[in-house]
Design a protein around this motif. Structure first.
Motif, PDB file in Angstrom:
ATOM      1  N   ASP A 132       0.826  -1.204   0.000  1.00 47.14           N
ATOM      2  CA  ASP A 132       0.000   0.000   0.000  1.00 47.14           C
ATOM      3  C   ASP A 132       0.868   1.265   0.000  1.00 47.14           C
ATOM      4  OD1 ASP A 132      -2.286   1.684   0.298  1.00 47.14           O
ATOM      5  OD2 ASP A 132      -1.967   1.712   2.462  1.00 47.14           O
ATOM      6  N   PHE A 133       0.859   1.978  -1.126  1.00 51.32           N
ATOM      7  CA  PHE A 133       1.552   3.257  -1.203  1.00 51.32           C
ATOM      8  C   PHE A 133       1.058   3.992  -2.454  1.00 51.32           C
ATOM      9  CE2 PHE A 133       4.022   0.263  -3.580  1.00 51.32           C
ATOM     10  CZ  PHE A 133       4.563   0.956  -4.645  1.00 51.32           C
ATOM     11  N   ASP A 134       1.383   5.291  -2.523  1.00 47.09           N
ATOM     12  CA  ASP A 134       0.866   6.134  -3.601  1.00 47.09           C
ATOM     13  C   ASP A 134       1.833   6.356  -4.748  1.00 47.09           C
ATOM     14  OD1 ASP A 134      -1.567   6.670  -2.141  1.00 47.09           O
ATOM     15  OD2 ASP A 134      -0.388   8.031  -0.878  1.00 47.09           O
ATOM     16  N   GLY A 135       3.131   6.288  -4.473  1.00 43.97           N
ATOM     17  CA  GLY A 135       4.080   6.583  -5.536  1.00 43.97           C
ATOM     18  C   GLY A 135       5.495   6.199  -5.180  1.00 43.97           C
ATOM     19  N   LEU A 136       6.336   6.255  -6.200  1.00 43.48           N
ATOM     20  CA  LEU A 136       7.757   5.945  -6.092  1.00 43.48           C
ATOM     21  C   LEU A 136       8.542   7.244  -6.060  1.00 43.48           C
ATOM     22  CD1 LEU A 136       7.531   3.385  -8.978  1.00 43.48           C
ATOM     23  CD2 LEU A 136       7.858   2.769  -6.571  1.00 43.48           C
ATOM     24  N   ALA A 137       9.462   7.352  -5.128  1.00 42.46           N
ATOM     25  CA  ALA A 137      10.295   8.549  -5.007  1.00 42.46           C
ATOM     26  C   ALA A 137      11.720   8.187  -5.416  1.00 42.46           C
ATOM     27  CB  ALA A 137      10.267   9.082  -3.574  1.00 42.46           C
ATOM     28  N   GLY A 138      12.053   8.447  -6.668  1.00 34.13           N
ATOM     29  CA  GLY A 138      13.386   8.169  -7.184  1.00 34.13           C
ATOM     30  C   GLY A 138      14.347   9.264  -6.774  1.00 34.13           C
ATOM     31  N   LEU A 139      15.427   8.885  -6.091  1.00 33.18           N
ATOM     32  CA  LEU A 139      16.384   9.884  -5.617  1.00 33.18           C
ATOM     33  C   LEU A 139      17.370  10.247  -6.715  1.00 33.18           C
ATOM     34  CD1 LEU A 139      17.179   8.642  -1.996  1.00 33.18           C
ATOM     35  CD2 LEU A 139      15.288  10.075  -2.810  1.00 33.18           C
ATOM     36  N   GLU A 140      17.674  11.535  -6.782  1.00 33.72           N
ATOM     37  CA  GLU A 140      18.644  12.068  -7.746  1.00 33.72           C
ATOM     38  C   GLU A 140      19.999  11.432  -7.486  1.00 33.72           C
ATOM     39  OE1 GLU A 140      20.743  16.350  -8.787  1.00 33.72           O
ATOM     40  OE2 GLU A 140      19.084  16.333  -7.404  1.00 33.72           O
ATOM     41  N   LEU A 141      20.636  10.937  -8.368  1.00 33.46           N
ATOM     42  CA  LEU A 141      20.422  10.744  -9.786  1.00 33.46           C
ATOM     43  C   LEU A 141      20.105   9.282 -10.083  1.00 33.46           C
ATOM     44  CD1 LEU A 141      20.668  11.937 -12.733  1.00 33.46           C
ATOM     45  CD2 LEU A 141      23.077  11.443 -12.530  1.00 33.46           C
ATOM     46  N   GLY A 142      20.743   8.381  -9.354  1.00 36.56           N
ATOM     47  CA  GLY A 142      20.619   6.964  -9.676  1.00 36.56           C
ATOM     48  C   GLY A 142      19.251   6.364  -9.461  1.00 36.56           C
TER      49      GLY A 142
ATOM     50  N   GLU B 194      -0.436  16.100  -2.255  1.00 37.23           N
ATOM     51  CA  GLU B 194      -0.147  16.337  -0.837  1.00 37.23           C
ATOM     52  C   GLU B 194      -0.342  15.067  -0.022  1.00 37.23           C
ATOM     53  OE1 GLU B 194      -2.016  19.709   1.001  1.00 37.23           O
ATOM     54  OE2 GLU B 194      -1.840  20.897  -0.829  1.00 37.23           O
ATOM     55  N   ASN B 195       0.487  14.911   1.009  1.00 33.08           N
ATOM     56  CA  ASN B 195       0.387  13.811   1.965  1.00 33.08           C
ATOM     57  C   ASN B 195       0.455  12.431   1.322  1.00 33.08           C
ATOM     58  OD1 ASN B 195       0.003  15.699   4.158  1.00 33.08           O
ATOM     59  ND2 ASN B 195      -2.083  15.956   3.391  1.00 33.08           N
ATOM     60  N   SER B 196       1.228  12.290   0.266  1.00 37.59           N
ATOM     61  CA  SER B 196       1.355  10.998  -0.402  1.00 37.59           C
ATOM     62  C   SER B 196       2.252  10.058   0.402  1.00 37.59           C
ATOM     63  CB  SER B 196       1.952  11.177  -1.799  1.00 37.59           C
ATOM     64  OG  SER B 196       1.020  11.786  -2.655  1.00 37.59           O
ATOM     65  N   LYS B 197       1.944   8.768   0.293  1.00 35.68           N
ATOM     66  CA  LYS B 197       2.769   7.723   0.897  1.00 35.68           C
ATOM     67  C   LYS B 197       3.719   7.239  -0.191  1.00 35.68           C
ATOM     68  CE  LYS B 197       2.184   3.697   3.827  1.00 35.68           C
ATOM     69  NZ  LYS B 197       1.191   2.755   4.381  1.00 35.68           N
ATOM     70  N   LEU B 198       5.023   7.535  -0.022  1.00 39.51           N
ATOM     71  CA  LEU B 198       6.012   7.278  -1.062  1.00 39.51           C
ATOM     72  C   LEU B 198       7.028   6.225  -0.632  1.00 39.51           C
ATOM     73  CD1 LEU B 198       6.716  11.001  -2.029  1.00 39.51           C
ATOM     74  CD2 LEU B 198       5.135   9.400  -3.139  1.00 39.51           C
ATOM     75  N   VAL B 199       7.445   5.411  -1.584  1.00 41.82           N
ATOM     76  CA  VAL B 199       8.525   4.449  -1.376  1.00 41.82           C
ATOM     77  C   VAL B 199       9.772   5.030  -2.030  1.00 41.82           C
ATOM     78  CG1 VAL B 199       9.390   2.130  -1.880  1.00 41.82           C
ATOM     79  CG2 VAL B 199       6.957   2.473  -1.349  1.00 41.82           C
ATOM     80  N   VAL B 200      10.834   5.187  -1.250  1.00 45.25           N
ATOM     81  CA  VAL B 200      12.087   5.717  -1.774  1.00 45.25           C
ATOM     82  C   VAL B 200      12.796   4.626  -2.567  1.00 45.25           C
ATOM     83  CG1 VAL B 200      14.400   6.520  -1.119  1.00 45.25           C
ATOM     84  CG2 VAL B 200      12.375   7.519  -0.043  1.00 45.25           C
TER      85      VAL B 200
ATOM     86  N   GLY C 149      23.760   8.079   3.949  1.00 43.52           N
ATOM     87  CA  GLY C 149      23.733   9.491   4.338  1.00 43.52           C
ATOM     88  C   GLY C 149      22.757  10.316   3.521  1.00 43.52           C
ATOM     89  N   GLN C 150      22.877  10.281   2.206  1.00 48.53           N
ATOM     90  CA  GLN C 150      21.977  11.062   1.354  1.00 48.53           C
ATOM     91  C   GLN C 150      20.555  10.522   1.398  1.00 48.53           C
ATOM     92  OE1 GLN C 150      22.519  14.070  -0.262  1.00 48.53           O
ATOM     93  NE2 GLN C 150      20.304  13.950  -0.464  1.00 48.53           N
ATOM     94  N   VAL C 151      20.404   9.212   1.488  1.00 52.04           N
ATOM     95  CA  VAL C 151      19.065   8.620   1.556  1.00 52.04           C
ATOM     96  C   VAL C 151      18.337   9.132   2.795  1.00 52.04           C
ATOM     97  CG1 VAL C 151      17.763   6.471   1.799  1.00 52.04           C
ATOM     98  CG2 VAL C 151      19.697   6.578   0.242  1.00 52.04           C
ATOM     99  N   CYS C 152      19.006   9.129   3.931  1.00 48.93           N
ATOM    100  CA  CYS C 152      18.376   9.602   5.170  1.00 48.93           C
ATOM    101  C   CYS C 152      18.047  11.087   5.097  1.00 48.93           C
ATOM    102  CB  CYS C 152      19.269   9.286   6.371  1.00 48.93           C
ATOM    103  SG  CYS C 152      19.375   7.509   6.708  1.00 48.93           S
ATOM    104  N   THR C 153      18.944  11.870   4.513  1.00 49.16           N
ATOM    105  CA  THR C 153      18.666  13.296   4.313  1.00 49.16           C
ATOM    106  C   THR C 153      17.439  13.466   3.435  1.00 49.16           C
ATOM    107  OG1 THR C 153      20.984  13.922   4.578  1.00 49.16           O
ATOM    108  CG2 THR C 153      19.580  15.460   3.352  1.00 49.16           C
ATOM    109  N   SER C 154      17.372  12.705   2.356  1.00 48.98           N
ATOM    110  CA  SER C 154      16.234  12.814   1.431  1.00 48.98           C
ATOM    111  C   SER C 154      14.939  12.367   2.089  1.00 48.98           C
ATOM    112  CB  SER C 154      16.499  11.996   0.165  1.00 48.98           C
ATOM    113  OG  SER C 154      17.558  12.560  -0.577  1.00 48.98           O
TER     114      SER C 154
ATOM    115  N   ARG D 225      15.008  15.753  -5.792  1.00 44.89           N
ATOM    116  CA  ARG D 225      16.292  16.437  -5.938  1.00 44.89           C
ATOM    117  C   ARG D 225      17.047  16.416  -4.607  1.00 44.89           C
ATOM    118  NH1 ARG D 225      16.728  19.845 -10.283  1.00 44.89           N
ATOM    119  NH2 ARG D 225      14.878  20.091 -11.572  1.00 44.89           N
ATOM    120  N   LYS D 226      18.353  16.613  -4.684  1.00 49.30           N
ATOM    121  CA  LYS D 226      19.140  16.723  -3.453  1.00 49.30           C
ATOM    122  C   LYS D 226      18.834  18.032  -2.742  1.00 49.30           C
ATOM    123  CE  LYS D 226      22.636  13.499  -4.840  1.00 49.30           C
ATOM    124  NZ  LYS D 226      23.843  13.262  -5.555  1.00 49.30           N
ATOM    125  N   GLU D 227      18.459  19.022  -3.511  1.00 52.25           N
ATOM    126  CA  GLU D 227      17.970  20.284  -2.943  1.00 52.25           C
ATOM    127  C   GLU D 227      17.011  20.904  -3.944  1.00 52.25           C
ATOM    128  OE1 GLU D 227      21.359  23.509  -3.958  1.00 52.25           O
ATOM    129  OE2 GLU D 227      21.892  22.043  -2.418  1.00 52.25           O
ATOM    130  N   ALA D 228      16.055  21.660  -3.417  1.00 54.90           N
ATOM    131  CA  ALA D 228      15.053  22.278  -4.290  1.00 54.90           C
ATOM    132  C   ALA D 228      15.730  23.201  -5.283  1.00 54.90           C
ATOM    133  CB  ALA D 228      14.033  23.050  -3.460  1.00 54.90           C
TER     134      ALA D 228
END
Length: 177
Positions: free
Chosen positions: A58-68, A106-112, A121-126, A88-91
């Motif tokens: 159960d989730f609403d979308g996929l959150a692909g982290l920049e870049l890979g 708004e308020n989407s449930k996303l899978v990173v 490190g970057q994953v946790c920041t994101s 993005r790593k930053e807006a």
């Protein structure tokens, strides 16, 4: 293609030896060049098929982290029909100034979605940035877990973590030549 065959192909195209500085600042004598498997359409499709098996129900979308994470999230989206968004790593400082691209509701449930996890490190920041935008993040799915403490850090943020392969599997059990 079996998971073992896929591992062998990933290893053949992306496992490099030498001296490499990782994002964490650590030095490694090997490197998984994810762009080499992500730029290969046959491998990208096969990897996406394996990642789909790890997604929560159960989730609403996929959150692909920049870049890979972006090509992976796109490939998974094409296989499943689930929307993908690009984090993005930053807006950006122009246009919409969005941190998350693609019109996420708004308020989407996303899978990173990420490629290789080392210390996370970057994953946790994101994750924290995405949550700061008002979204729910409870799961992270990656291709390779280098088993260098990333899972523990992701779990500490209250997220589950799954990977198609661990470093141990790729180096010894599945893909060793």
């Amino acid at each position: 293609m079996t998971k073992a065959d896929l591992a062998k192909q990933i290893r053949a195209v992306s496992y490099l030896t030498g001296e490499f500085k990782l994002r964490s600042g650590n030095i490694s004598n090997f490197y998984w060049d994810k762009y080499r498997f992500e730029s290969n359409p046959k491998l990208l499709i096969a990897i996406a098929e394996e990642m789909v098996k790890l997604l929560p129900k159960d989730f609403d979308g996929l959150a692909g982290l920049e870049l890979g994470g972006i090509p992976l999230a796109t490939a998974i989206s094409l296989k499943t029909g689930i929307p993908c968004y690009y984090v993005r790593k930053e807006a950006k400082t122009y246009g919409t100034s969005d941190l998350i691209e693609g019109g996420v509701k708004e308020n989407s449930k996303l899978v990173v979605i990420e490629d290789v996890i080392t210390t996370a490190g970057q994953v946790c920041t994101s994750i924290e940035q995405v949550r700061g935008e008002g979204h729910i993040v409870e799961h992270v799915v990656a291709v390779i877990d280098r088993q260098a403490g990333g899972e523990k850090k992701i779990n500490a943020l209250g997220c589950s973590f799954s990977s198609v392969y661990t470093l141990d599997e790729l180096e010894t059990k599945i893909a060793s030549p």
